[in-house]
Design a protein around this motif. Structure first.
Motif, PDB file in Angstrom:
ATOM      1  N   HIS A  83       1.254  -1.075  -0.101  1.00 47.72           N
ATOM      2  CA  HIS A  83      -0.204  -0.103  -0.096  1.00 47.72           C
ATOM      3  C   HIS A  83       0.463   0.725  -0.033  1.00 47.72           C
ATOM      4  CE1 HIS A  83      -2.593  -3.280   1.415  1.00 47.72           C
ATOM      5  NE2 HIS A  83      -3.381  -2.341   0.787  1.00 47.72           N
ATOM      6  N   LEU A  84       1.969   1.362  -1.472  1.00 43.75           N
ATOM      7  CA  LEU A  84       2.841   1.776  -1.201  1.00 43.75           C
ATOM      8  C   LEU A  84       2.953   3.047  -2.378  1.00 43.75           C
ATOM      9  CD1 LEU A  84       6.549   0.514  -0.084  1.00 43.75           C
ATOM     10  CD2 LEU A  84       4.220   2.433   1.439  1.00 43.75           C
ATOM     11  N   GLY A  85       1.505   2.810  -3.340  1.00 44.45           N
ATOM     12  CA  GLY A  85       1.064   3.407  -4.831  1.00 44.45           C
ATOM     13  C   GLY A  85       0.061   5.224  -4.160  1.00 44.45           C
ATOM     14  N   GLY A  86       0.052   5.809  -4.649  1.00 40.87           N
ATOM     15  CA  GLY A  86      -0.292   7.442  -5.264  1.00 40.87           C
ATOM     16  C   GLY A  86       1.238   8.550  -4.212  1.00 40.87           C
ATOM     17  N   LEU A  87       1.732   7.988  -3.920  1.00 41.96           N
ATOM     18  CA  LEU A  87       2.800   9.340  -2.368  1.00 41.96           C
ATOM     19  C   LEU A  87       2.968   9.749  -3.708  1.00 41.96           C
ATOM     20  CD1 LEU A  87       5.241   6.551  -0.576  1.00 41.96           C
ATOM     21  CD2 LEU A  87       3.120   7.499  -0.151  1.00 41.96           C
ATOM     22  N   ALA A  88       2.912  11.280  -2.946  1.00 36.15           N
ATOM     23  CA  ALA A  88       3.422  12.961  -3.811  1.00 36.15           C
ATOM     24  C   ALA A  88       4.492  12.539  -3.434  1.00 36.15           C
ATOM     25  CB  ALA A  88       2.781  14.168  -3.103  1.00 36.15           C
ATOM     26  N   VAL A  89       5.343  13.108  -4.510  1.00 33.98           N
ATOM     27  CA  VAL A  89       7.235  13.467  -4.600  1.00 33.98           C
ATOM     28  C   VAL A  89       7.591  14.554  -3.966  1.00 33.98           C
ATOM     29  CG1 VAL A  89       8.771  13.967  -6.702  1.00 33.98           C
ATOM     30  CG2 VAL A  89       6.870  12.065  -7.325  1.00 33.98           C
ATOM     31  N   GLY A  90       7.921  14.436  -3.038  1.00 35.07           N
ATOM     32  CA  GLY A  90       9.224  14.976  -2.178  1.00 35.07           C
ATOM     33  C   GLY A  90      10.426  14.632  -2.050  1.00 35.07           C
ATOM     34  N   PRO A  91      10.191  15.386  -0.666  1.00 35.03           N
ATOM     35  CA  PRO A  91      10.620  14.469   0.906  1.00 35.03           C
ATOM     36  C   PRO A  91      10.311  13.235   1.208  1.00 35.03           C
ATOM     37  CG  PRO A  91      11.662  17.158   0.939  1.00 35.03           C
ATOM     38  CD  PRO A  91      10.068  16.533  -0.646  1.00 35.03           C
ATOM     39  N   VAL A  92      11.128  12.422   1.778  1.00 33.81           N
ATOM     40  CA  VAL A  92      10.620  11.219   2.408  1.00 33.81           C
ATOM     41  C   VAL A  92      11.102  10.709   3.574  1.00 33.81           C
ATOM     42  CG1 VAL A  92       9.526   9.531   1.455  1.00 33.81           C
ATOM     43  CG2 VAL A  92       8.770  10.561   0.583  1.00 33.81           C
ATOM     44  N   LEU A  93      10.503  10.560   4.072  1.00 32.34           N
ATOM     45  CA  LEU A  93      11.561  10.421   5.671  1.00 32.34           C
ATOM     46  C   LEU A  93      10.920   7.966   5.770  1.00 32.34           C
ATOM     47  CD1 LEU A  93      12.900  10.057   8.229  1.00 32.34           C
ATOM     48  CD2 LEU A  93      10.810  10.499   9.823  1.00 32.34           C
ATOM     49  N   ASP A  94      11.826   7.784   6.524  1.00 34.32           N
ATOM     50  CA  ASP A  94      11.958   6.285   6.277  1.00 34.32           C
ATOM     51  C   ASP A  94      12.187   6.212   7.344  1.00 34.32           C
ATOM     52  OD1 ASP A  94      11.530   3.585   6.892  1.00 34.32           O
ATOM     53  OD2 ASP A  94      12.770   3.042   5.159  1.00 34.32           O
ATOM     54  N   PHE A  95      10.775   6.196   8.986  1.00 28.23           N
ATOM     55  CA  PHE A  95      11.301   6.421  10.253  1.00 28.23           C
ATOM     56  C   PHE A  95      11.424   4.783  11.487  1.00 28.23           C
ATOM     57  CE2 PHE A  95      10.063   6.269  14.835  1.00 28.23           C
ATOM     58  CZ  PHE A  95      10.647   7.664  15.112  1.00 28.23           C
ATOM     59  N   GLY A  96      12.763   4.800  11.430  1.00 27.97           N
ATOM     60  CA  GLY A  96      12.864   3.167  11.786  1.00 27.97           C
ATOM     61  C   GLY A  96      12.934   2.379  10.868  1.00 27.97           C
ATOM     62  N   CYS A  97      14.481   2.666  10.237  1.00 29.90           N
ATOM     63  CA  CYS A  97      14.816   2.230   8.903  1.00 29.90           C
ATOM     64  C   CYS A  97      14.936   0.923   8.088  1.00 29.90           C
ATOM     65  CB  CYS A  97      15.172   2.921   7.699  1.00 29.90           C
ATOM     66  SG  CYS A  97      16.889   3.795   9.068  1.00 29.90           S
ATOM     67  N   GLY A  98      15.157   0.016  10.083  1.00 26.24           N
ATOM     68  CA  GLY A  98      15.626  -1.207   9.973  1.00 26.24           C
ATOM     69  C   GLY A  98      16.988  -1.493   8.914  1.00 26.24           C
ATOM     70  N   ALA A  99      16.862  -2.358   8.425  1.00 27.83           N
ATOM     71  CA  ALA A  99      17.361  -3.048   6.825  1.00 27.83           C
ATOM     72  C   ALA A  99      16.906  -2.149   5.918  1.00 27.83           C
ATOM     73  CB  ALA A  99      17.323  -4.915   6.959  1.00 27.83           C
ATOM     74  N   GLY A 100      16.577  -1.422   5.858  1.00 29.74           N
ATOM     75  CA  GLY A 100      16.056  -0.139   4.730  1.00 29.74           C
ATOM     76  C   GLY A 100      14.933  -0.465   3.471  1.00 29.74           C
ATOM     77  N   VAL A 101      14.236  -1.173   3.831  1.00 31.33           N
ATOM     78  CA  VAL A 101      13.606  -2.255   2.752  1.00 31.33           C
ATOM     79  C   VAL A 101      12.517  -1.010   2.422  1.00 31.33           C
ATOM     80  CG1 VAL A 101      12.064  -3.796   3.043  1.00 31.33           C
ATOM     81  CG2 VAL A 101      13.443  -4.271   3.653  1.00 31.33           C
ATOM     82  N   ILE A 102      12.082  -0.863   3.574  1.00 32.93           N
ATOM     83  CA  ILE A 102      10.448   1.235   3.129  1.00 32.93           C
ATOM     84  C   ILE A 102      11.199   2.355   2.639  1.00 32.93           C
ATOM     85  CG2 ILE A 102       9.333   2.281   3.079  1.00 32.93           C
ATOM     86  CD1 ILE A 102       9.014   0.499   6.476  1.00 32.93           C
ATOM     87  N   GLY A 103      12.819   2.599   2.638  1.00 32.28           N
ATOM     88  CA  GLY A 103      13.433   3.785   1.767  1.00 32.28           C
ATOM     89  C   GLY A 103      14.138   2.856   0.442  1.00 32.28           C
ATOM     90  N   SER A 104      14.315   2.098   0.579  1.00 34.96           N
ATOM     91  CA  SER A 104      14.694   1.343  -0.922  1.00 34.96           C
ATOM     92  C   SER A 104      14.278   1.413  -1.847  1.00 34.96           C
ATOM     93  CB  SER A 104      16.057   0.010  -0.924  1.00 34.96           C
ATOM     94  OG  SER A 104      16.668   0.144   0.184  1.00 34.96           O
ATOM     95  N   ILE A 105      12.648   0.948  -1.770  1.00 38.68           N
ATOM     96  CA  ILE A 105      11.462   0.305  -2.617  1.00 38.68           C
ATOM     97  C   ILE A 105      11.179   1.616  -2.950  1.00 38.68           C
ATOM     98  CG2 ILE A 105       9.729  -0.652  -2.707  1.00 38.68           C
ATOM     99  CD1 ILE A 105      10.443  -2.807  -0.768  1.00 38.68           C
ATOM    100  N   VAL A 106      10.858   2.831  -1.677  1.00 45.11           N
ATOM    101  CA  VAL A 106      10.443   4.372  -2.156  1.00 45.11           C
ATOM    102  C   VAL A 106      11.830   4.965  -2.973  1.00 45.11           C
ATOM    103  CG1 VAL A 106       9.697   6.139  -1.337  1.00 45.11           C
ATOM    104  CG2 VAL A 106       8.672   4.435  -0.213  1.00 45.11           C
ATOM    105  N   LYS A 107      12.721   5.338  -3.210  1.00 43.33           N
ATOM    106  CA  LYS A 107      13.453   5.603  -3.776  1.00 43.33           C
ATOM    107  C   LYS A 107      13.133   4.846  -5.471  1.00 43.33           C
ATOM    108  CE  LYS A 107      16.522   8.268  -4.440  1.00 43.33           C
ATOM    109  NZ  LYS A 107      16.663   9.671  -5.144  1.00 43.33           N
ATOM    110  N   ARG A 108      13.365   3.036  -5.273  1.00 49.84           N
ATOM    111  CA  ARG A 108      13.017   3.245  -6.861  1.00 49.84           C
ATOM    112  C   ARG A 108      11.920   3.470  -7.432  1.00 49.84           C
ATOM    113  NH1 ARG A 108      14.393  -4.080  -7.681  1.00 49.84           N
ATOM    114  NH2 ARG A 108      12.098  -3.588  -7.075  1.00 49.84           N
ATOM    115  N   ARG A 109      10.817   3.501  -7.117  1.00 51.82           N
ATOM    116  CA  ARG A 109       9.739   3.554  -7.417  1.00 51.82           C
ATOM    117  C   ARG A 109       9.341   4.972  -7.364  1.00 51.82           C
ATOM    118  NH1 ARG A 109       4.853  -0.174  -3.737  1.00 51.82           N
ATOM    119  NH2 ARG A 109       6.103  -1.991  -4.313  1.00 51.82           N
ATOM    120  N   TYR A 110      10.092   5.688  -7.014  1.00 52.00           N
ATOM    121  CA  TYR A 110       9.823   7.489  -6.912  1.00 52.00           C
ATOM    122  C   TYR A 110      11.316   8.060  -6.933  1.00 52.00           C
ATOM    123  CZ  TYR A 110       4.959   6.205  -4.836  1.00 52.00           C
ATOM    124  OH  TYR A 110       3.348   5.531  -5.015  1.00 52.00           O
ATOM    125  N   PRO A 111      11.831   7.659  -7.652  1.00 52.92           N
ATOM    126  CA  PRO A 111      13.304   7.979  -8.051  1.00 52.92           C
ATOM    127  C   PRO A 111      13.493  10.042  -8.013  1.00 52.92           C
ATOM    128  CG  PRO A 111      12.622   8.093 -10.037  1.00 52.92           C
ATOM    129  CD  PRO A 111      11.086   7.297  -9.116  1.00 52.92           C
TER     130      PRO A 111
END
Length: 332
Positions: free
Chosen positions: A186-214
């Motif tokens: 359920h990461l669809g429809g995010l507006a482009v701009g500065p994004v924070l992955d809070f409590g990033c752990g192994a970086g799963v969420i942030g990496s996927i967002v960076k690839r989908r929203y370069p």
């Protein structure tokens, strides 16, 4: 005073020399042991210890290069992390003493079995629901490089596979947890701009967002140095670039964010601790720009919706499934 520190101080005569305290709590232990030096991977503990005992504590994933004649490991929640810490310190303590202290409910008895690789361990004390173990390092190992202990796994995604690199001690080590998996759907429809992955752990969420929203500028934040290192390895494994920072909670994050995403933590070691998550929700409006969005996943038993509603004036449940909810709210 942390009960583990109290147990150490019952045997204070053993720790008056140059002792390294690995994973020490942010209490007065360094004040009671004036020749000791600390090593922590928790950014919040580092800030507190540095403020009180400047220059006597190192933050990071590698043991400090300061000389020490003995070492104490405070038993972490992760047995894999305990094995790494004990190996790293035993490799520098041939013929000298290595100690392990921890709470009974934190797995100290199981952790003590790891000492058998270096010699014959013995229990020195049992008090405050904690135990203190000691071993003379008769069999000093070669230090195992941390990155060789990483668990690597692949996520099969619609836009192609993503490589995840997880170091010992990181949340959901070596696997994708159910909550994060649901949020990824359920990461669809995010507006482009500065994004924070809070409590990033192994970086799963942030990496996927960076690839989908370069075109979005992604920042990944975690209190744990092993998580920060894991996120950087995950980004590198996928040829992605993002900012990864070590910090204690949302106060360490940038402001003027378009999106905050999180599977927020609610444990510190073996203890339940809602402070970081609740502070994130309460202060989310301070870090989001007008129209910015908070989207997170949480166990259904966690009462996060009132905090979100109070901070942002709205809160919508996108889905409830498998014991989790995904919340969405926007700053007006």
């Amino acid at each position: 005073m942390d009960p583990r520190s109290e147990v150490l101080l019952r045997q204070a005569e053993l720790f008056q020399g140059s002792v390294l305290l690995a994973g020490l709590p942010a209490d007065d232990l360094l004040g009671q042991l004036p020749q000791a030096h600390g090593w922590t991977w928790h950014a919040g503990d580092q800030a507190l210890l540095e403020a009180r005992f400047a220059g006597r504590n190192q933050h990071g994933v590698e043991p400090p290069q300061v000389p020490f004649d003995a070492a104490v490991v405070f038993m972490p929640k992760s047995r894999e992390l305990a094995a790494y810490l004990l190996n790293a310190l035993a490799s520098r303590l041939a013929g000298r003493e290595l100690y392990l202290v921890g709470e009974k409910r934190g797995g100290i008895e199981g952790g003590a079995k790891l000492l058998q690789a270096f010699g014959k361990p013995r229990k020195l004390d049992s008090a405050r629901h904690c135990q203190l173990w000691q071993v003379t390092v008769d069999n000093a190992p070669a230090a195992t490089p941390l990155e060789s202990l990483a668990e690597r796994f692949e996520l099969s995604l619609a836009d192609g596979p993503l490589q995840i690199v997880s170091l010992p001690g990181v949340f959901s080590h070596g696997r994708l947890d159910r909550g994060t998996a649901l949020l990824l759907e359920h990461l669809g429809g995010l507006a482009v701009g500065p994004v924070l992955d809070f409590g990033c752990g192994a970086g799963v969420i942030g990496s996927i967002v960076k690839r989908r929203y370069p075109d979005s500028q992604v920042t990944m934040l975690d209190v744990d140095a092993f998580a920060v290192a894991s996120s950087r390895l995950t980004l590198a494994a996928n040829g992605l670039q993002a900012e990864v920072i070590s910090g204690d909670g949302i106060d360490a994050a940038p402001r003027d964010l378009q999106v905050i995403l999180s599977n927020p933590p609610f444990h510190t070691g073996v203890h339940t601790d809602y402070n970081a998550s609740e502070t994130l929700l309460k202060k989310s409006a301070e870090h989001l720009r007008s129209g910015g969005e908070l989207r997170l996943v949480a166990n259904t038993f966690l009462r996060y919706q009132p905090y979100i509603q109070q901070a942002l004036g709205n809160c919508k449940t996108l889905i409830e499934e498998q014991g989790f909810r995904i919340y969405q709210a926007k700053r007006g």
